[in-house]
Design a protein around this motif. Structure first.
Motif, PDB file in Angstrom:
ATOM      1  N   MET A   1       0.983  -1.216  -0.065  1.00 44.50           N
ATOM      2  CA  MET A   1       0.273   0.082   0.128  1.00 44.50           C
ATOM      3  C   MET A   1       0.860   1.200   0.068  1.00 44.50           C
ATOM      4  SD  MET A   1      -3.194   1.040  -0.001  1.00 44.50           S
ATOM      5  CE  MET A   1      -4.070  -0.369   0.566  1.00 44.50           C
ATOM      6  N   ALA A   2       0.822   2.030  -1.113  1.00 48.69           N
ATOM      7  CA  ALA A   2       1.413   3.263  -0.997  1.00 48.69           C
ATOM      8  C   ALA A   2       0.623   4.545  -0.751  1.00 48.69           C
ATOM      9  CB  ALA A   2       1.937   3.463  -2.326  1.00 48.69           C
ATOM     10  N   LEU A   3       0.899   5.269   0.142  1.00 45.02           N
ATOM     11  CA  LEU A   3       0.343   6.671   0.485  1.00 45.02           C
ATOM     12  C   LEU A   3       1.174   7.852   0.139  1.00 45.02           C
ATOM     13  CD1 LEU A   3      -1.057   5.707   4.033  1.00 45.02           C
ATOM     14  CD2 LEU A   3      -1.803   4.993   1.833  1.00 45.02           C
ATOM     15  N   GLY A   4       1.027   9.065   0.041  1.00 43.40           N
ATOM     16  CA  GLY A   4       1.989  10.309  -0.062  1.00 43.40           C
ATOM     17  C   GLY A   4       1.346  11.077  -0.927  1.00 43.40           C
ATOM     18  N   ASP A   5       2.538  12.257  -1.061  1.00 39.62           N
ATOM     19  CA  ASP A   5       2.226  13.240  -1.997  1.00 39.62           C
ATOM     20  C   ASP A   5       2.963  13.011  -3.547  1.00 39.62           C
ATOM     21  OD1 ASP A   5       5.062  13.549  -1.713  1.00 39.62           O
ATOM     22  OD2 ASP A   5       4.669  15.056   0.172  1.00 39.62           O
ATOM     23  N   SER A   6       3.285  14.305  -3.940  1.00 35.88           N
ATOM     24  CA  SER A   6       3.708  14.345  -5.286  1.00 35.88           C
ATOM     25  C   SER A   6       5.158  13.425  -5.274  1.00 35.88           C
ATOM     26  CB  SER A   6       4.059  15.454  -5.946  1.00 35.88           C
ATOM     27  OG  SER A   6       4.699  16.390  -5.023  1.00 35.88           O
ATOM     28  N   TYR A   7       5.902  13.277  -4.265  1.00 37.31           N
ATOM     29  CA  TYR A   7       7.304  12.668  -4.460  1.00 37.31           C
ATOM     30  C   TYR A   7       7.102  11.181  -4.388  1.00 37.31           C
ATOM     31  CZ  TYR A   7      10.154  16.890  -3.850  1.00 37.31           C
ATOM     32  OH  TYR A   7      10.825  18.071  -4.221  1.00 37.31           O
ATOM     33  N   ALA A   8       5.838  10.636  -3.891  1.00 36.23           N
ATOM     34  CA  ALA A   8       5.473   9.271  -3.826  1.00 36.23           C
ATOM     35  C   ALA A   8       4.755   9.065  -5.270  1.00 36.23           C
ATOM     36  CB  ALA A   8       4.581   9.080  -2.578  1.00 36.23           C
ATOM     37  N   ALA A   9       3.886  10.156  -5.613  1.00 36.94           N
ATOM     38  CA  ALA A   9       3.299   9.804  -6.909  1.00 36.94           C
ATOM     39  C   ALA A   9       3.965   9.897  -8.158  1.00 36.94           C
ATOM     40  CB  ALA A   9       2.168  10.848  -6.777  1.00 36.94           C
ATOM     41  N   GLY A  10       5.202  10.482  -8.114  1.00 32.95           N
ATOM     42  CA  GLY A  10       5.927  10.567  -9.385  1.00 32.95           C
ATOM     43  C   GLY A  10       5.413  11.575 -10.169  1.00 32.95           C
ATOM     44  N   PHE A  11       5.147  12.735  -9.729  1.00 31.91           N
ATOM     45  CA  PHE A  11       4.755  14.057 -10.394  1.00 31.91           C
ATOM     46  C   PHE A  11       5.766  14.521 -11.561  1.00 31.91           C
ATOM     47  CE2 PHE A  11       4.586  18.846 -10.685  1.00 31.91           C
ATOM     48  CZ  PHE A  11       3.400  18.643 -11.296  1.00 31.91           C
ATOM     49  N   GLY A  12       5.222  14.434 -12.778  1.00 38.51           N
ATOM     50  CA  GLY A  12       6.032  14.765 -13.761  1.00 38.51           C
ATOM     51  C   GLY A  12       6.613  13.569 -14.689  1.00 38.51           C
ATOM     52  N   LEU A  13       6.491  12.400 -14.159  1.00 40.22           N
ATOM     53  CA  LEU A  13       6.851  11.346 -14.874  1.00 40.22           C
ATOM     54  C   LEU A  13       5.857  10.920 -15.643  1.00 40.22           C
ATOM     55  CD1 LEU A  13       8.582   9.175 -11.653  1.00 40.22           C
ATOM     56  CD2 LEU A  13       9.825  10.752 -13.477  1.00 40.22           C
ATOM     57  N   GLY A  14       6.178   9.747 -16.466  1.00 36.52           N
ATOM     58  CA  GLY A  14       5.379   9.519 -17.479  1.00 36.52           C
ATOM     59  C   GLY A  14       4.472   8.532 -17.101  1.00 36.52           C
ATOM     60  N   ASP A  15       3.778   7.772 -18.159  1.00 34.26           N
ATOM     61  CA  ASP A  15       2.810   6.513 -17.899  1.00 34.26           C
ATOM     62  C   ASP A  15       1.812   6.872 -16.588  1.00 34.26           C
ATOM     63  OD1 ASP A  15       1.365   4.107 -18.114  1.00 34.26           O
ATOM     64  OD2 ASP A  15       3.273   2.984 -17.506  1.00 34.26           O
ATOM     65  N   PRO A  16       0.942   7.982 -16.724  1.00 35.42           N
ATOM     66  CA  PRO A  16       0.053   8.223 -15.622  1.00 35.42           C
ATOM     67  C   PRO A  16      -0.886   7.224 -15.578  1.00 35.42           C
ATOM     68  CG  PRO A  16      -0.507   9.251 -17.771  1.00 35.42           C
ATOM     69  CD  PRO A  16       0.665   8.756 -18.179  1.00 35.42           C
ATOM     70  N   THR A  17      -1.164   6.902 -14.132  1.00 35.07           N
ATOM     71  CA  THR A  17      -2.126   5.928 -13.775  1.00 35.07           C
ATOM     72  C   THR A  17      -3.800   6.089 -13.674  1.00 35.07           C
ATOM     73  OG1 THR A  17      -1.894   6.271 -11.307  1.00 35.07           O
ATOM     74  CG2 THR A  17      -0.381   4.913 -12.602  1.00 35.07           C
ATOM     75  N   GLY A  18      -3.867   7.413 -13.605  1.00 34.64           N
ATOM     76  CA  GLY A  18      -5.207   8.007 -13.338  1.00 34.64           C
ATOM     77  C   GLY A  18      -5.722   7.570 -11.924  1.00 34.64           C
ATOM     78  N   ARG A  19      -4.779   7.035 -11.178  1.00 34.14           N
ATOM     79  CA  ARG A  19      -5.326   6.759  -9.893  1.00 34.14           C
ATOM     80  C   ARG A  19      -4.787   7.738  -8.732  1.00 34.14           C
ATOM     81  NH1 ARG A  19      -3.720   0.839 -11.560  1.00 34.14           N
ATOM     82  NH2 ARG A  19      -5.418   0.375 -12.367  1.00 34.14           N
ATOM     83  N   SER A  50       0.326  16.887  -4.331  1.00 33.13           N
ATOM     84  CA  SER A  50      -0.138  18.071  -3.366  1.00 33.13           C
ATOM     85  C   SER A  50      -1.054  17.581  -2.029  1.00 33.13           C
ATOM     86  CB  SER A  50      -1.139  19.062  -4.392  1.00 33.13           C
ATOM     87  OG  SER A  50      -0.502  19.497  -5.394  1.00 33.13           O
ATOM     88  N   ALA A  51      -0.747  16.526  -2.049  1.00 31.92           N
ATOM     89  CA  ALA A  51      -1.395  15.875  -0.615  1.00 31.92           C
ATOM     90  C   ALA A  51      -0.783  16.329   0.548  1.00 31.92           C
ATOM     91  CB  ALA A  51      -1.459  14.259  -0.428  1.00 31.92           C
ATOM     92  N   THR A  52      -1.501  16.741   1.519  1.00 28.58           N
ATOM     93  CA  THR A  52      -1.047  16.938   3.044  1.00 28.58           C
ATOM     94  C   THR A  52      -1.106  15.886   4.005  1.00 28.58           C
ATOM     95  OG1 THR A  52      -3.039  18.078   3.581  1.00 28.58           O
ATOM     96  CG2 THR A  52      -1.634  19.324   2.248  1.00 28.58           C
ATOM     97  N   THR A  53      -1.006  15.934   5.106  1.00 25.20           N
ATOM     98  CA  THR A  53      -1.387  14.953   6.015  1.00 25.20           C
ATOM     99  C   THR A  53      -2.729  14.862   6.204  1.00 25.20           C
ATOM    100  OG1 THR A  53      -0.739  16.449   7.960  1.00 25.20           O
ATOM    101  CG2 THR A  53       0.870  15.052   7.240  1.00 25.20           C
ATOM    102  N   ALA A  54      -3.362  15.915   6.101  1.00 23.78           N
ATOM    103  CA  ALA A  54      -4.877  16.125   6.246  1.00 23.78           C
ATOM    104  C   ALA A  54      -5.542  14.989   5.130  1.00 23.78           C
ATOM    105  CB  ALA A  54      -5.465  17.533   6.236  1.00 23.78           C
ATOM    106  N   ASN A  55      -4.888  15.401   4.202  1.00 28.74           N
ATOM    107  CA  ASN A  55      -5.545  14.191   2.939  1.00 28.74           C
ATOM    108  C   ASN A  55      -5.276  12.910   3.045  1.00 28.74           C
ATOM    109  OD1 ASN A  55      -4.449  16.989   0.776  1.00 28.74           O
ATOM    110  ND2 ASN A  55      -6.706  16.298   0.998  1.00 28.74           N
TER     111      ASN A  55
END
Length: 351
Positions: A1-19, A50-55
């Motif tokens: 299970m992966a949680l987190g913000d853009s550094y986890a989500a790979g912001f700016g990398l290719g192959d978007p998951t839409g999830r 852009s996720a915060t701890t509240a998210n």
């Protein structure tokens, strides 16, 4: 299970998951996906730019449910990168673009020599204060919520890699690379710049080191494993021209330069950076799993729970019940035989 913000989500990398929703800008090339591939794990990735701890805890984001909603008692491994947006550390850094190595910072008046002038005025460091208050409090809430939702999971808090280098990895000539220059109108904007003053490089490096230290303490307080990615990435910050793990700054301008914005992925892990984060995280998970006590030793976590001397508790209970029934039958048989071998009361009374 992966949680987190853009550094986890790979912001700016290719192959978007839409999830979990398209607005999260999550990439199938992010470090959680790489870890899952390397370790052959099933992955649910709800990280969101852009996720915060509240998210993470209780606040929806762009239609996505709070991230802990994806956790449950069956969750066994959780990775999380979070906290930077609570104090707006990286958003603030992105606003510190300067026109030269010694300034000024690019703004409407171009009169401020560096971001530090306003962020650390009078010895009151606004970013550090926000990290110590807003971020630290948010991390405690988030980690408490993660443990409550996933009581059986091993949780790995992945720290932020170096965006700004420390003093030992800062060139004598500085890091400054412009994102706009005298040829921009005719030849286009420069690519992969690092438009920060020498003062702000040192200042923002210190701020990030403080952020990672707060993350590490919060992970320890929650009994989570901290994955320290800062030391190994200092030589690969966005300042590096040779082998950066972090993407530099590129601007995108509209026709006539009426609108200028940051290109997606600026000051975020590039493909090499995502691979580095994945390697560090996978190694931490592997070490943790290898240190698990064997089932024969009566481990009480994960797959070893409820196991003693190699047999499940349910088997021992069944064996115990069976033995008890056999013992009861034997006792009943002995009593019956003794009774058959004695004279009856009537026989003893006969003269």
């Amino acid at each position: 299970m992966a949680l987190g913000d853009s550094y986890a989500a790979g912001f700016g990398l290719g192959d978007p998951t839409g999830r979990p929703v398209g607005a999260c800008a999550q990439s199938a090339e992010d470090y959680p996906h790489r870890v899952a591939t390397a370790l052959d794990l099933d992955l649910t990735d709800v990280s969101c730019s852009s996720a915060t701890t509240a998210n993470v805890v209780d606040t929806r984001q762009s239609g996505a449910a709070p991230q802990v909603d994806a956790l449950g008692p069956s969750t066994r491994i959780v990775t999380v990168s979070i906290g930077g947006n609570d104090a707006d550390v990286f958003g603030t850094a992105a606003s510190c673009i300067a026109l030269g190595r010694t300034g000024p910072v690019f703004d409407a008046k171009a009169t401020t020599r560096s971001c530090r002038e306003t962020l650390d005025a009078g010895g009151d460091d606004r970013l550090t204060r926000a990290i110590d208050s807003t971020t630290a409090t948010g991390l405690r809430r988030a980690f408490t919520a993660i443990r409550a939702q996933a009581p059986n999971a091993r949780v790995f808090v992945v720290g932020y890699p170096a965006v700004f280098p420390d003093a030992a990895h800062t060139p004598v000539s500085g890091c400054f690379r412009p994102v706009i220059d005298g040829t921009s109108l005719s030849e286009g904007l420069p690519r992969n710049g690092f438009p920060f003053t020498d003062v702000d490089v040192a200042y923002l490096s210190g701020v990030q080191a403080h952020l990672d230290a707060v993350l590490k303490r919060a992970a320890a307080a929650a009994s989570f494993t901290y994955v320290d990615t800062l030391p190994g990435s200092q030589a690969h910050s966005a300042c590096s021209r040779a082998d950066p793990y972090i993407e530099g700054v590129s601007l995108v301008a509209s026709a006539g330069f009426t609108k200028i914005s940051l290109e997606p992925g600026a000051l975020h892990p590039n493909a090499r950076g995502a691979a580095y984060l994945a390697d560090q995280t996978a190694a931490a998970i592997t070490r943790s799993l290898a240190s698990t006590p064997s089932a024969g030793a009566g481990a009480g976590n994960g797959a070893g729970a409820g196991v003693a001397f190699g047999l499940p508790v349910a088997v021992w209970l069944a064996l115990g019940l069976g033995l008890a029934l056999i013992a009861a039958a034997v006792v009943a048989l002995l009593v019956a035989r003794r009774r058959r071998g004695r004279p009856s009361p009537d026989a003893r009374d006969t003269p």
